[in-house]
Design a protein around this motif. Structure first.
Motif, PDB file in Angstrom:
ATOM      1  N   LEU A  63       0.845  -1.192   0.000  1.00 56.31           N
ATOM      2  CA  LEU A  63       0.000   0.000   0.000  1.00 56.31           C
ATOM      3  C   LEU A  63       0.881   1.242   0.000  1.00 56.31           C
ATOM      4  CD1 LEU A  63      -2.720  -1.055   2.618  1.00 56.31           C
ATOM      5  CD2 LEU A  63      -2.673  -1.483   0.143  1.00 56.31           C
ATOM      6  N   ASN A  64       0.598   2.142  -0.923  1.00 55.16           N
ATOM      7  CA  ASN A  64       1.375   3.373  -1.062  1.00 55.16           C
ATOM      8  C   ASN A  64       0.458   4.580  -0.964  1.00 55.16           C
ATOM      9  OD1 ASN A  64       3.841   1.985  -1.716  1.00 55.16           O
ATOM     10  ND2 ASN A  64       3.020   1.635  -3.769  1.00 55.16           N
ATOM     11  N   SER A  65       1.029   5.714  -0.627  1.00 57.62           N
ATOM     12  CA  SER A  65       0.273   6.958  -0.602  1.00 57.62           C
ATOM     13  C   SER A  65       1.234   8.133  -0.689  1.00 57.62           C
ATOM     14  CB  SER A  65      -0.559   7.071   0.684  1.00 57.62           C
ATOM     15  OG  SER A  65      -1.219   8.321   0.754  1.00 57.62           O
ATOM     16  N   GLY A  66       0.780   9.193  -1.324  1.00 54.93           N
ATOM     17  CA  GLY A  66       1.549  10.420  -1.343  1.00 54.93           C
ATOM     18  C   GLY A  66       1.308  11.275  -0.123  1.00 54.93           C
ATOM     19  N   ASP A  67       0.394  10.851   0.748  1.00 54.70           N
ATOM     20  CA  ASP A  67       0.076  11.594   1.972  1.00 54.70           C
ATOM     21  C   ASP A  67       1.083  11.216   3.054  1.00 54.70           C
ATOM     22  OD1 ASP A  67      -1.037  12.534   4.406  1.00 54.70           O
ATOM     23  OD2 ASP A  67      -3.048  12.459   3.543  1.00 54.70           O
ATOM     24  N   PRO A  68       1.823  12.175   3.617  1.00 57.72           N
ATOM     25  CA  PRO A  68       2.825  11.842   4.632  1.00 57.72           C
ATOM     26  C   PRO A  68       2.239  11.292   5.922  1.00 57.72           C
ATOM     27  CG  PRO A  68       2.542  14.221   4.460  1.00 57.72           C
ATOM     28  CD  PRO A  68       1.789  13.618   3.319  1.00 57.72           C
ATOM     29  N   ASP A  69       0.923  11.437   6.116  1.00 58.99           N
ATOM     30  CA  ASP A  69       0.294  10.892   7.320  1.00 58.99           C
ATOM     31  C   ASP A  69      -0.027   9.412   7.191  1.00 58.99           C
ATOM     32  OD1 ASP A  69       0.343  13.292   8.720  1.00 58.99           O
ATOM     33  OD2 ASP A  69      -1.589  13.939   7.904  1.00 58.99           O
ATOM     34  N   PHE A  70       0.127   8.857   5.991  1.00 60.90           N
ATOM     35  CA  PHE A  70      -0.181   7.439   5.814  1.00 60.90           C
ATOM     36  C   PHE A  70       1.005   6.589   6.277  1.00 60.90           C
ATOM     37  CE2 PHE A  70      -0.061   3.496   3.312  1.00 60.90           C
ATOM     38  CZ  PHE A  70      -1.273   2.948   3.709  1.00 60.90           C
ATOM     39  N   GLY A  71       0.696   5.575   7.076  1.00 57.01           N
ATOM     40  CA  GLY A  71       1.728   4.649   7.535  1.00 57.01           C
ATOM     41  C   GLY A  71       1.569   4.327   9.008  1.00 57.01           C
ATOM     42  N   GLY A  72       2.477   3.509   9.503  1.00 53.89           N
ATOM     43  CA  GLY A  72       2.472   3.152  10.916  1.00 53.89           C
ATOM     44  C   GLY A  72       1.312   2.274  11.337  1.00 53.89           C
ATOM     45  N   ILE A  73       0.729   1.491  10.405  1.00 51.53           N
ATOM     46  CA  ILE A  73      -0.456   0.689  10.737  1.00 51.53           C
ATOM     47  C   ILE A  73      -0.136  -0.309  11.849  1.00 51.53           C
ATOM     48  CG2 ILE A  73      -2.001  -1.118   9.876  1.00 51.53           C
ATOM     49  CD1 ILE A  73      -2.119   0.369   7.231  1.00 51.53           C
ATOM     50  N   SER A  74      -0.941  -0.251  12.901  1.00 49.17           N
ATOM     51  CA  SER A  74      -0.726  -1.139  14.045  1.00 49.17           C
ATOM     52  C   SER A  74      -1.929  -2.023  14.349  1.00 49.17           C
ATOM     53  CB  SER A  74      -0.367  -0.309  15.288  1.00 49.17           C
ATOM     54  OG  SER A  74      -1.342   0.693  15.521  1.00 49.17           O
ATOM     55  N   ALA A  75      -3.070  -1.765  13.720  1.00 50.99           N
ATOM     56  CA  ALA A  75      -4.247  -2.622  13.893  1.00 50.99           C
ATOM     57  C   ALA A  75      -5.172  -2.405  12.705  1.00 50.99           C
ATOM     58  CB  ALA A  75      -4.974  -2.308  15.197  1.00 50.99           C
ATOM     59  N   ILE A  76      -5.946  -3.441  12.386  1.00 49.72           N
ATOM     60  CA  ILE A  76      -6.836  -3.366  11.222  1.00 49.72           C
ATOM     61  C   ILE A  76      -8.107  -4.145  11.516  1.00 49.72           C
ATOM     62  CG2 ILE A  76      -5.901  -5.408  10.043  1.00 49.72           C
ATOM     63  CD1 ILE A  76      -6.088  -3.721   7.413  1.00 49.72           C
ATOM     64  N   ALA A  77      -9.217  -3.681  10.965  1.00 52.45           N
ATOM     65  CA  ALA A  77     -10.502  -4.364  11.122  1.00 52.45           C
ATOM     66  C   ALA A  77     -11.181  -4.449   9.763  1.00 52.45           C
ATOM     67  CB  ALA A  77     -11.398  -3.627  12.110  1.00 52.45           C
ATOM     68  N   ARG A  78     -11.862  -5.548   9.540  1.00 54.11           N
ATOM     69  CA  ARG A  78     -12.666  -5.716   8.330  1.00 54.11           C
ATOM     70  C   ARG A  78     -14.056  -5.178   8.646  1.00 54.11           C
ATOM     71  NH1 ARG A  78     -12.955  -5.802   3.244  1.00 54.11           N
ATOM     72  NH2 ARG A  78     -13.229  -7.734   2.067  1.00 54.11           N
ATOM     73  N   VAL A  79     -14.466  -4.153   7.924  1.00 56.33           N
ATOM     74  CA  VAL A  79     -15.740  -3.495   8.195  1.00 56.33           C
ATOM     75  C   VAL A  79     -16.537  -3.422   6.893  1.00 56.33           C
ATOM     76  CG1 VAL A  79     -16.862  -1.406   9.048  1.00 56.33           C
ATOM     77  CG2 VAL A  79     -14.680  -2.149  10.049  1.00 56.33           C
ATOM     78  N   ASP A  80     -17.675  -4.118   6.870  1.00 52.89           N
ATOM     79  CA  ASP A  80     -18.493  -4.201   5.651  1.00 52.89           C
ATOM     80  C   ASP A  80     -17.622  -4.731   4.506  1.00 52.89           C
ATOM     81  OD1 ASP A  80     -20.660  -3.223   7.097  1.00 52.89           O
ATOM     82  OD2 ASP A  80     -20.142  -1.149   6.670  1.00 52.89           O
ATOM     83  N   ASP A  81     -17.510  -3.977   3.421  1.00 51.13           N
ATOM     84  CA  ASP A  81     -16.730  -4.453   2.277  1.00 51.13           C
ATOM     85  C   ASP A  81     -15.332  -3.850   2.237  1.00 51.13           C
ATOM     86  OD1 ASP A  81     -17.451  -1.848   1.709  1.00 51.13           O
ATOM     87  OD2 ASP A  81     -17.777  -2.211  -0.429  1.00 51.13           O
ATOM     88  N   GLY A  82     -14.901  -3.236   3.328  1.00 51.95           N
ATOM     89  CA  GLY A  82     -13.594  -2.582   3.325  1.00 51.95           C
ATOM     90  C   GLY A  82     -12.833  -2.777   4.626  1.00 51.95           C
ATOM     91  N   PHE A  83     -11.914  -1.875   4.866  1.00 52.98           N
ATOM     92  CA  PHE A  83     -11.028  -1.960   6.018  1.00 52.98           C
ATOM     93  C   PHE A  83     -11.011  -0.633   6.762  1.00 52.98           C
ATOM     94  CE2 PHE A  83      -9.439  -4.785   2.760  1.00 52.98           C
ATOM     95  CZ  PHE A  83      -9.133  -5.954   3.440  1.00 52.98           C
TER      96      PHE A  83
END
Length: 332
Positions: A63-83
């Motif tokens: 997963l990539n992004s040009g937004d400097p705030d993206f990153g550091g993922i420490s937890a994830i949940a599956r919600v409906d058809d997305g995350f």
């Protein structure tokens, strides 16, 4: 979490490792979404490899992004058809993948409320060091655990606000950089909160079992247990399988051994005071397999199949990756 010092050491000591971003891993031309996904394989040396113990690799992405705030993922949940994913600098990332494995929608935001500096002043990213999350699909509520504050905040489905927060006394002596690393919510309303480095019985890491919502100030005293991670490893996240057993992510990093992630199967049928939980290793991610600082795991049931999602924290280091990997659980 893998500390920033360790991330910096990667730059000098792990050059050429599979934790480094490979050539060609860039967003598709013309893709203006906040997050982009580039396919990756389980084993770059054997792209056809699928099996890893009772986990069968289905797909993977960087997963990539040009937004400097993206990153550091420490937890994830599956919600409906997305995350919905949270980051250890207070970021919230919502996205979905379409049937082609491409990002169909994406949004980057911030937690609307959370810990504040103990001595006042402006809120810094370190004050929003979110390390664990639980989700209740029936109410749509999220619970997020913050290190340093050693507390949990409860949010509504859209993360528009928090209606409860509490720092339980039992978590007060957990280390600033070794506090709540995994939160598991049971259907009956109980919560398990795992410490990364807090001292538990018999040289274990402490685990607390709350009979009700730990973000409520009137929650009762928890039952104290322990968890023994695999040697040299620390817990980074955990999620319940449909049969009630627990899958636990454990991670190790050193400049000598490199990155190692062990996935353990833990029997939690006995949660009595003083119990020390241990797990059986069911899979291991080490080079040359695609691996990074894996800190997040989520499980869902789809048409009778159990799907396991694993994501990594890139430490906001350009030499690391935010990976999202999809497996099918084939174990009993």
């Amino acid at each position: 979490m893998l500390r920033r010092v360790a991330a910096a050491l990667v730059v000098f000591f792990v050059a050429g490792s599979v934790v480094l971003m490979g050539a060609g891993q860039r967003a598709e031309p013309g893709n203006t979404l906040a997050i982009q996904a580039v396919p990756t394989v389980l084993d770059p040396t054997n792209p056809d490899r699928r099996d890893m113990g009772p986990l069968r690799f289905l797909a993977g992405w960087t997963l990539n992004s040009g937004d400097p705030d993206f990153g550091g993922i420490s937890a994830i949940a599956r919600v409906d058809d997305g995350f919905v994913a949270i980051g250890d600098a207070g970021g919230i990332f919502r996205f979905a993948l379409d049937e082609r494995g491409q990002i169909s929608r994406a949004d980057i935001g911030e937690v609307p409320a959370g810990p504040i500096p103990p001595n006042g002043g402006a809120v810094q990213k370190r004050d929003r060091d979110a390390e664990a999350m639980a989700f209740d699909p029936e109410t749509g509520r999220f619970w997020v655990a913050f290190e340093r504050a050693n507390g949990l905040w409860r949010y509504d489905r859209d993360f528009t606000g928090s209606d409860a927060n509490h720092a339980p006394d039992a978590m007060d002596d957990w280390p600033n950089n070794g506090g709540a690393e995994a939160v598991v919510r049971f259907d009956d309303g109980r919560f398990l909160v795992f410490s990364e480095a807090g001292n538990g019985p018999g040289s274990s890491r402490e685990v607390l079992l709350f009979a009700s919502d730990p973000s409520d100030a009137d929650v009762g005293a928890p039952i104290r247990l322990g968890y023994h991670p695999p040697a040299e490893h620390r817990i980074t996240d955990a999620a319940l399988l449909p049969d009630g057993q627990l899958l636990v992510l454990n991670r190790d990093f050193s400049v000598v051994r490199g990155v190692s992630v062990i996935i353990s199967l833990v029997d939690i049928s006995q949660l009595d005071s003083g119990t020390i939980l241990t797990g059986d290793e069911i899979a291991r991610l080490v080079p040359p397999l695609t691996v990074d600082n894996m800190e997040a795991i989520a499980i869902e049931e789809v048409d009778g199949r159990t799907i396991v999602w694993i994501a990594s924290d890139d430490n906001f280091n350009p030499l690391q990756r935010t990976l999202l990997m999809q497996f099918e659980w084939t174990g009993g």
